[in-house]
Motif scaffolding. Structure first.
Motif, PDB file in Angstrom:
ATOM      1  N   UNK A 108       0.632  -1.355  -0.108  1.00 12.45           N
ATOM      2  CA  UNK A 108      -0.072  -0.132  -0.029  1.00 12.45           C
ATOM      3  C   UNK A 108       0.938   1.258  -0.006  1.00 12.45           C
ATOM      4  N   UNK A 109       2.033   1.054   0.208  1.00 14.01           N
ATOM      5  CA  UNK A 109       2.937   2.231   0.135  1.00 14.01           C
ATOM      6  C   UNK A 109       2.890   3.239  -0.843  1.00 14.01           C
ATOM      7  N   UNK A 110       2.725   4.476  -0.507  1.00 19.32           N
ATOM      8  CA  UNK A 110       2.609   5.774  -1.349  1.00 19.32           C
ATOM      9  C   UNK A 110       1.644   5.457  -2.511  1.00 19.32           C
ATOM     10  N   UNK A 111       0.426   4.576  -2.339  1.00 19.16           N
ATOM     11  CA  UNK A 111      -0.610   4.918  -3.354  1.00 19.16           C
ATOM     12  C   UNK A 111      -1.437   5.971  -3.350  1.00 19.16           C
ATOM     13  N   UNK A 112      -1.419   6.672  -2.281  1.00 18.87           N
ATOM     14  CA  UNK A 112      -2.151   7.691  -2.002  1.00 18.87           C
ATOM     15  C   UNK A 112      -1.603   8.947  -2.902  1.00 18.87           C
ATOM     16  N   UNK A 113      -0.394   9.112  -2.498  1.00 21.73           N
ATOM     17  CA  UNK A 113       0.301  10.123  -3.282  1.00 21.73           C
ATOM     18  C   UNK A 113       0.537  10.103  -4.733  1.00 21.73           C
ATOM     19  N   UNK A 114       0.817   8.912  -5.112  1.00 24.22           N
ATOM     20  CA  UNK A 114       0.852   8.593  -6.613  1.00 24.22           C
ATOM     21  C   UNK A 114      -0.390   8.710  -7.126  1.00 24.22           C
ATOM     22  N   UNK A 115      -1.396   8.160  -6.735  1.00 22.81           N
ATOM     23  CA  UNK A 115      -2.871   8.534  -7.312  1.00 22.81           C
ATOM     24  C   UNK A 115      -3.261   9.734  -7.515  1.00 22.81           C
ATOM     25  N   UNK A 116      -2.819  10.584  -6.532  1.00 26.11           N
ATOM     26  CA  UNK A 116      -3.097  11.835  -6.434  1.00 26.11           C
ATOM     27  C   UNK A 116      -2.416  12.656  -7.529  1.00 26.11           C
ATOM     28  N   UNK A 117      -1.052  12.359  -7.718  1.00 27.21           N
ATOM     29  CA  UNK A 117      -0.305  12.762  -8.854  1.00 27.21           C
ATOM     30  C   UNK A 117      -1.171  12.414 -10.092  1.00 27.21           C
ATOM     31  N   UNK A 118      -1.468  11.250 -10.474  1.00 24.20           N
ATOM     32  CA  UNK A 118      -2.253  10.868 -11.441  1.00 24.20           C
ATOM     33  C   UNK A 118      -3.258  11.629 -11.687  1.00 24.20           C
ATOM     34  N   UNK A 119      -4.296  11.856 -10.615  1.00 23.38           N
ATOM     35  CA  UNK A 119      -5.528  12.394 -10.905  1.00 23.38           C
ATOM     36  C   UNK A 119      -5.372  13.836 -11.184  1.00 23.38           C
ATOM     37  N   UNK A 120      -4.354  14.615 -10.593  1.00 24.55           N
ATOM     38  CA  UNK A 120      -4.130  15.848 -10.867  1.00 24.55           C
ATOM     39  C   UNK A 120      -3.636  15.896 -12.264  1.00 24.55           C
ATOM     40  N   UNK A 121      -2.586  15.244 -12.882  1.00 24.05           N
ATOM     41  CA  UNK A 121      -2.288  15.362 -14.195  1.00 24.05           C
ATOM     42  C   UNK A 121      -3.338  15.125 -15.225  1.00 24.05           C
ATOM     43  N   UNK A 122      -4.284  14.300 -14.891  1.00 23.18           N
ATOM     44  CA  UNK A 122      -5.389  13.940 -15.559  1.00 23.18           C
ATOM     45  C   UNK A 122      -6.592  14.964 -15.570  1.00 23.18           C
ATOM     46  N   UNK A 123      -6.426  15.458 -14.490  1.00 22.28           N
ATOM     47  CA  UNK A 123      -7.558  16.871 -14.590  1.00 22.28           C
ATOM     48  C   UNK A 123      -7.029  17.952 -15.474  1.00 22.28           C
ATOM     49  N   UNK A 124      -5.913  18.182 -15.492  1.00 21.16           N
ATOM     50  CA  UNK A 124      -5.369  19.100 -16.376  1.00 21.16           C
ATOM     51  C   UNK A 124      -5.502  18.924 -17.829  1.00 21.16           C
ATOM     52  N   UNK A 125      -5.641  17.394 -18.265  1.00 21.98           N
ATOM     53  CA  UNK A 125      -5.766  17.000 -19.434  1.00 21.98           C
ATOM     54  C   UNK A 125      -7.284  17.233 -19.886  1.00 21.98           C
TER      55      UNK A 125
END
Length: 417
Positions: free
Chosen positions: A185-202
């Motif tokens: 489970x390590x870092x999945x929260x921050x990693x997912x947040x990064x992907x969601x933020x990048x996707x939101x910009x797209x």
């Protein structure tokens, strides 16, 4: 009645319009600037490589984007790290003007981003916000500039080969469990947040573009399916599962198909694209046997087999060769070379400048045609087992033709009436 014959040209089924064939040709402007000599297989000079690719059935081009490649090491620059935003804006506009779909590959690093290297770019470290939050601003700003430059992407990779995360030194590095069949489970929260933020910009800047999440663990089916399951569990918004597949790293085509079958079963709403692939025609690449001879014919056979394998899967909508434009022919190695070492899985021969036979095979992913039928029918390595297999024109396996239509058998077109 069954009629076997040669393949027709220019016949593209309606369903093929939703499939994309191309390659990552990020270094093409540099090769052109340095004066590389591109030629057809017969030796005729190619004056415009984009026009040549279009004639080969390509309809999409992939280009990587680094944050600040001037900060890359000399070794990485010698491998082709140079694509900053201005470079990509100019080349992206040229790609769009030529009528291709444009796939943008965000590396979110100043240099190569791959399973072992996902270094946070220097710019991100200067910001007051966390890197996994600033990724939204960076993605948005880049896309706005690309749109303004006439280089709006049609596909956007939010990260490159991110099976182990991204921005490693900013809290987004992933870890496998002890059995290597899934993730901690390590870092999945921050990693997912990064992907969601990048996707939101797209979604905000390029609402019609398809978002690709690109991994490279196709050789480990349980691990990579756990990856995409966790994306779903964390509500990460994307459209396409993108994978790298190199036979010298990931095993034979059976392994690729095994993983694709799991993608289709577990994530039926997602398209699948092979966004990177390649096979050497001369000299070994990597440490493993690629399973095909290091010859023109070996590379051609790989391309033919890959296309047949992918066309059996309805959800597979994209095939992209990596670094097909590599061609040092005609360049003074001491003053004009583009890279420090030849890449021998290109679709051009570095020693002759000529296009390789595999190029013609790839178009079959789109058309269902078999461009190299004469060479294949005379190929002594062609297995009798394959000659007994039947496929529909859209790549589905059938025991034998049961109704009228066009089928593939023994690498020939067979018309059943």
């Amino acid at each position: 009645m069954i009629f076997a014959g040669m393949w027709l040209t220019g016949c593209i089924p309606a369903s093929a319009q939703e499939k994309f064939l191309g390659g990552d040709i990020s270094l093409l402007p540099t090769y052109e600037e340095h004066g590389a000599n591109y030629m057809t297989q017969e030796g005729t000079p190619i004056t415009n490589l984009l026009d040549f690719y279009k004639q080969q059935g390509w309809n999409a081009i992939r280009v990587r984007l680094f944050v600040d490649p001037s900060r890359a090491s000399a070794a990485d620059k010698g491998q082709g790290v140079r694509q900053d935003l201005n470079y990509v804006k100019q080349f992206g506009k040229r790609i769009k003007d030529a009528g291709f779909a444009f796939m943008l590959d965000f590396h979110y690093s100043d240099t190569w981003a791959d399973p072992s290297h996902q270094a946070t770019p220097y710019l991100f470290k200067l910001m007051d916000t966390h890197a996994y939050e600033y990724i939204y601003d960076y993605t948005r700003d880049c896309l706005n500039e690309l749109v303004a430059a006439g280089a709006k992407p049609d596909f956007i990779q939010t990260g490159n080969e991110i099976s182990w995360g991204m921005l490693f030194d900013s809290g987004c590095k992933l870890e496998a469990n002890s059995a290597w069949s899934g993730y901690k489970d390590t870092n999945w929260s921050t990693f997912s947040t990064a992907l969601k933020n990048a996707g939101r910009a797209c979604r905000e800047v390029c609402p019609n573009a398809k978002i690709i999440i690109h991994t490279e663990q196709v050789a480990n089916t349980p691990l990579v399916t756990d990856f995409y399951k966790r994306l779903a569990d964390n509500n990460v918004d994307y459209d396409i599962i993108g994978t790298s597949y190199y036979p010298y790293y990931h095993g034979n085509l059976n392994q690729l198909e095994k993983t694709i079958a799991q993608f289709e079963s577990k994530f039926p709403d997602k398209q699948v694209m092979v966004v990177e692939t390649g096979c050497a025609y001369h000299y070994k690449v990597g440490d493993n046997d690629q399973g095909y001879p290091l010859t023109y014919e070996g590379q051609r056979r790989f391309a033919a087999d890959l296309v047949i394998a992918l066309n059996k899967h309805q959800n597979v909508t994209g095939l992209f060769w990596w670094f097909p434009e590599a061609n040092e022919y005609g360049l003074d190695w001491s003053t004009q070379r583009v890279t420090d070492n030849w890449y021998n899985a290109s679709l051009f021969d570095n020693e002759t400048g000529r296009a390789l036979p595999a190029t013609a095979e790839l178009r079959n992913f789109i058309t269902g045609e078999q461009a190299g039928v004469e060479a294949m029918e005379s190929d002594s390595h062609h297995s009798s087992a394959n000659s007994q297999r039947w496929f529909t024109i859209d790549g589905r396996t059938v025991a034998k033709p049961s109704e009228s239509g066009v089928y593939i058998n023994g690498r020939r077109k067979v018309v059943v009436k």
